[in-house]
Scaffold this active site. Structure first.
Site: not given
Lengths: 358, 358
Positions: A117, A256, A285, A309
């Site tokens: 990704n 991050r 998260q 995210h």
């Protein structure tokens, strides 16, 4: 063999969209294949506390699959309990939710689907830079609420052309960001990294390395964070570093959340030291409802481009990392060697420098 | 000499931000210079109806300055009344708010500041494509309202990589869009235009021309409109053409609102025929409070990236077009020839093919 996967819930969306592979419901497309081989697959989003599915099943799972989007936090304490665990697979890129030093000590391998990704995230970075610099969000909100006052938007809207843009980290994502920025005719592209780019790669994007971080940020109109989270980068962007930014710079972090001090960023935005902050990563998260980044704004009421995210979990990315997880599992099950670029922790040692090992 | 300028109001923003040159308050930075030469400068945003400052002063103004952002609509009827008018200057690019055929008939020159904001608009196009394809807006709204459900965003989020992207119009803006898209590794870049690009220019962006418009749109995942508004393009994107789009395509229009049929676009979005529509141009401007594009959504509640008309009036663009207007005025006052690329209507004839003259 018992395989435990901690994924995010898809609910109705996962039923309606089979390409949402990375959900609890669609199980990375692994269920039929693993069951046909007689393996046990447990999939859940329930990951916090000792009674969670995650913590109850980690004690005898052989394989753990997690994602950066809804991270199952594998602490040293949990490693101590995970007597059967042999391999951790991150469906995506970024394994900082796993205590990597503990994985080394327990001789448990950690693998990622490297590259699955990086393009997705690089695209999100370029989008985020553009929408901050061009003051998109207040403009869209103005239209939705029925108003029209061009000057209130234009007063804080700029072109990306002729700006200095810098990336902290020029690895697989950071370099792809630089590549995509070249035709926007920036004044200059610069980067901060522990290692210089190969000469040909640097020349291809005409990027200059700045070795001192404070000097680096002081030259940037736009700073983007594209480095892994590890001991050396946690809290890297704090009050002190932000004081060295150009007044009114824009900051984009899709790496991050914990690399940026959340309160320091919110303060810098409120004071106008930052004109904008955008990204999709949060510490922790899912982000709590009262996380300060949800509503932090610059003095003109804009400059917040935050999202959950998801930059690396587009449907295109899900197809790639679901495939990648299956390949890693196939190699593991058949005893074949893993792709070297996917190995973060081999048996008892780091196989990458990406997590701060020099 | 009487100079009439119709600009947008800046109010407090213009006081606080002197770089907001294109406002009524800051008068394109022309006031001191023109007054020192003894000229009369009238500046207003009041432009609608017979009692407006625009219509009352057009009868004896020699120079009219307007912008595409808050357009003073100069109709044939007003041309008939404008007995002193010699030259119309557009602060920006796009003079469709002026009846160009009437300008020809009245032998009144029309000039633009060609190139002054083509980069600004091209950047806005690329940003808009990214935020539609990646489903940014619902994601940001989710964060603002305190929620976190990655799957509801990811189910309609894609990468731009490997998509077919097409521009209607490959002129100064459309070509810059293509240049900026190259490193995103699209499956293919295609264009529709009355004239082919020079071979070297087409090769540089690896763009293929498609001569039939229906065939063109049927191949595109993303369509972007980058052509001028004229008789041949008004209502070009209507129900019929939209029916030839790929199901779930994204459409970006920063050219002119009237090129797209507003109700047809809203219908296509509601049905899912379009996955998204984004842009900053409206027919008319300012857009009425109840304009259907303000709240049009796709079946998943997203896909609307609309903003007020500001892409070409960033502070960087304002500096360029304010300078350009001054140059055109200086040439006019001193009898020097104008830059050829700025001339839309010369004395009694079109000097460009951009407005549909073949």
């Amino acid at each position: 063999m018992k395989i435990l996967a901690i994924l995010y819930n898809g609910f109705k969306a996962a039923e309606e969209e089979p390409r949402l592979l990375g959900t609890v419901e669609n199980k990375l497309g692994l269920e039929d294949w693993l069951k046909s081989q007689g393996h046990e697959l447990i999939v859940s989003s329930d990951k916090e506390g000792p009674d969670s599915v995650f913590q109850k099943n980690i004690v005898d799972a052989e394989v753990l699959i997690t994602t950066p989007f809804h991270p199952g936090y594998l602490t040293r304490e949990l490693f101590d309990k995970a007597k059967n665990l042999k391999i951790c697979i991150t469906a995506g890129v970024g394994s900082d939710h796993i205590d990597l030093n503990a994985a080394v000590d327990h001789k448990i391998q950690v693998l990622e689907v490297s590259g699955s990704n990086v393009v997705s995230v690089a695209e999100h970075v370029v989008m985020s830079i553009l929408l901050l610099v061009r003051n998109f969000i207040p403009a869209h909100e103005m239209i939705e609420r029925g108003d029209w006052q061009v000057s209130d938007i234009a007063r804080n809207a700029f072109d990306l052309e002729n700006k200095v843009i810098g990336t902290i980290g020029a690895g697989r994502i950071g370099y792809r960001v630089l590549q995509r920025l070249v035709p926007f005719d920036p004044k200059e592209l610069i980067y901060y990294d522990y290692a210089p780019l190969p000469a040909a790669a640097a020349e291809a994007v005409k990027a200059r390395r700045v070795e001192d971080l404070k000097e680096f940020v002081s030259q940037c109109d736009v700073v983007t964070v594209n480095c892994p989270l590890h001991e050396g980068t946690r809290g890297l962007v704090n009050d002190e570093l932000l004081s060295h930014f150009k007044k009114g710079a824009w900051l984009v972090n899709t790496a991050r959340g914990a690399i940026c001090d959340k309160d320091a960023v919110a303060r810098a935005l409120a004071s106008g030291q930052l004109a904008g902050y955008s990204g999709d990563v949060w510490d922790v998260q899912p982000a709590p409802k009262d996380h300060v980044w949800r509503k932090a704004k610059n003095p003109l009421g804009g400059g917040n481009g935050m999202v959950p995210h998801y930059s690396g979990t587009t449907l295109d990315a899900q197809a790639r990392y679901a495939n990648g997880v299956r390949s890693i599992l196939e190699n593991y099950l058949s005893g074949k060697p893993q792709e070297p670029q996917n190995i973060i922790i081999g048996l008892g040692k780091y196989e990458t420098k990406a997590y701060g090992q020099r």
